[in-house]
Scaffold this motif. Structure first.
Motif, PDB file in Angstrom:
ATOM      1  N   THR A   1     -48.142 -13.073  40.476  1.00  0.00           N
ATOM      2  CA  THR A   1     -48.351 -12.727  41.879  1.00  0.00           C
ATOM      3  C   THR A   1     -49.828 -12.779  42.262  1.00  0.00           C
ATOM      4  N   LYS A   2     -50.461 -13.871  41.927  1.00  0.00           N
ATOM      5  CA  LYS A   2     -51.854 -14.107  42.312  1.00  0.00           C
ATOM      6  C   LYS A   2     -51.952 -15.015  43.529  1.00  0.00           C
TER       7      LYS A   2
ATOM      8  N   ARG B   1     -51.568 -21.967  51.106  1.00  0.00           N
ATOM      9  CA  ARG B   1     -51.727 -21.172  49.878  1.00  0.00           C
ATOM     10  C   ARG B   1     -52.699 -20.030  50.132  1.00  0.00           C
ATOM     11  N   TRP B   2     -52.271 -18.820  49.758  1.00  0.00           N
ATOM     12  CA  TRP B   2     -53.109 -17.629  49.864  1.00  0.00           C
ATOM     13  C   TRP B   2     -53.392 -17.056  48.488  1.00  0.00           C
TER      14      TRP B   2
ATOM     15  N   PHE C   1     -52.794  -6.804  45.662  1.00  0.00           N
ATOM     16  CA  PHE C   1     -51.846  -6.073  44.832  1.00  0.00           C
ATOM     17  C   PHE C   1     -52.497  -5.172  43.796  1.00  0.00           C
ATOM     18  N   GLU C   2     -53.819  -5.293  43.613  1.00  0.00           N
ATOM     19  CA  GLU C   2     -54.500  -4.416  42.659  1.00  0.00           C
ATOM     20  C   GLU C   2     -54.420  -2.961  43.099  1.00  0.00           C
ATOM     21  N   ASP C   3     -54.517  -2.714  44.408  1.00  0.00           N
ATOM     22  CA  ASP C   3     -54.431  -1.363  44.941  1.00  0.00           C
ATOM     23  C   ASP C   3     -53.841  -1.433  46.338  1.00  0.00           C
TER      24      ASP C   3
ATOM     25  N   LYS D   1     -58.521  -2.393  52.610  1.00  0.00           N
ATOM     26  CA  LYS D   1     -59.598  -3.381  52.652  1.00  0.00           C
ATOM     27  C   LYS D   1     -59.361  -4.539  51.685  1.00  0.00           C
ATOM     28  N   ASN D   2     -58.390  -4.405  50.788  1.00  0.00           N
ATOM     29  CA  ASN D   2     -58.085  -5.501  49.876  1.00  0.00           C
ATOM     30  C   ASN D   2     -57.547  -6.681  50.676  1.00  0.00           C
ATOM     31  N   GLU D   3     -58.063  -7.848  50.384  1.00  0.00           N
ATOM     32  CA  GLU D   3     -57.796  -9.010  51.209  1.00  0.00           C
ATOM     33  C   GLU D   3     -56.652  -9.877  50.713  1.00  0.00           C
ATOM     34  N   VAL D   4     -56.030 -10.526  51.663  1.00  0.00           N
ATOM     35  CA  VAL D   4     -55.132 -11.640  51.429  1.00  0.00           C
ATOM     36  C   VAL D   4     -55.848 -12.816  52.078  1.00  0.00           C
TER      37      VAL D   4
END
Length: 174
Positions: free
Chosen positions: A45-46, A59-60, A66-68, A73-76
């Motif tokens: 799931t990267k 592609r993203w 998914f780390e947190d 603020k974690n980006e896609v």
């Protein structure tokens, strides 16, 4: 676990198993949003891949998201977009051993693409064997005339904008 859903309005929604919306993603493109018709991820799931009604593959990078999941603020980040077919993509999957994306369209064609750069590798039924190790030259299928585009824009364009707290109001006196 997270559920990803693709929609006719061009958005991808990421949901928790409890039904809470975690993230809204809109592909970055100079074209208007088109219906998304297929989704897949790699097994760690990267990366997230989406196919569209117009034949595009996007592609993203979703690993940091998914780390947190609690950290908003974690980006896609959308990384790549290419035209895979001239008609609607009906299915796609990522084959991890050779790092290829297999796409299928309503026109009956099934094509192979390099997952990291969107380079065309061939189609099922071709007379020659697939050359998966070295990409010597960039070729395109006969019905496609656009090369893959690396997305270098910031994530702010791809996430749904929040509604304005101060909407514009028509003042007839002015």
């Amino acid at each position: 676990p997270v559920l990803a859903s693709a929609h006719e309005n061009g958005y991808i929604y990421l949901w928790s198993i409890q039904g809470n919306l975690l993230k809204e993603i809109l592909p970055f493109s100079k074209y208007p949003s088109v219906s998304l018709t297929a989704l897949c991820t790699d097994s760690p799931t990267k990366i997230l891949l989406a196919g569209s009604k117009e034949g595009y593959i996007m592609r993203w990078s979703i690993g940091s998201f998914f780390e947190d999941l609690q950290n908003s603020k974690n980006e896609v980040k959308e990384e790549l977009c290419w035209r895979a077919h001239s008609t609607k993509v009906v299915d796609l999957f990522h084959e991890e051993k050779n790092n290829v994306v297999v796409t299928a369209s309503i026109d009956g064609s099934v094509r192979l693409w390099h997952a990291m750069n969107g380079y065309y590798l061939g189609y099922f039924g071709q007379p020659r064997k697939f050359e998966l190790s070295e990409i010597s030259e960039l070729i395109l299928p006969c019905d496609i005339n656009k090369f893959p585009t690396a997305i270098k824009e910031e994530n702010k364009y791809m996430e749904k904008k929040k509604k304005s707290e101060y909407p514009l109001i028509l003042d007839r006196e002015k």
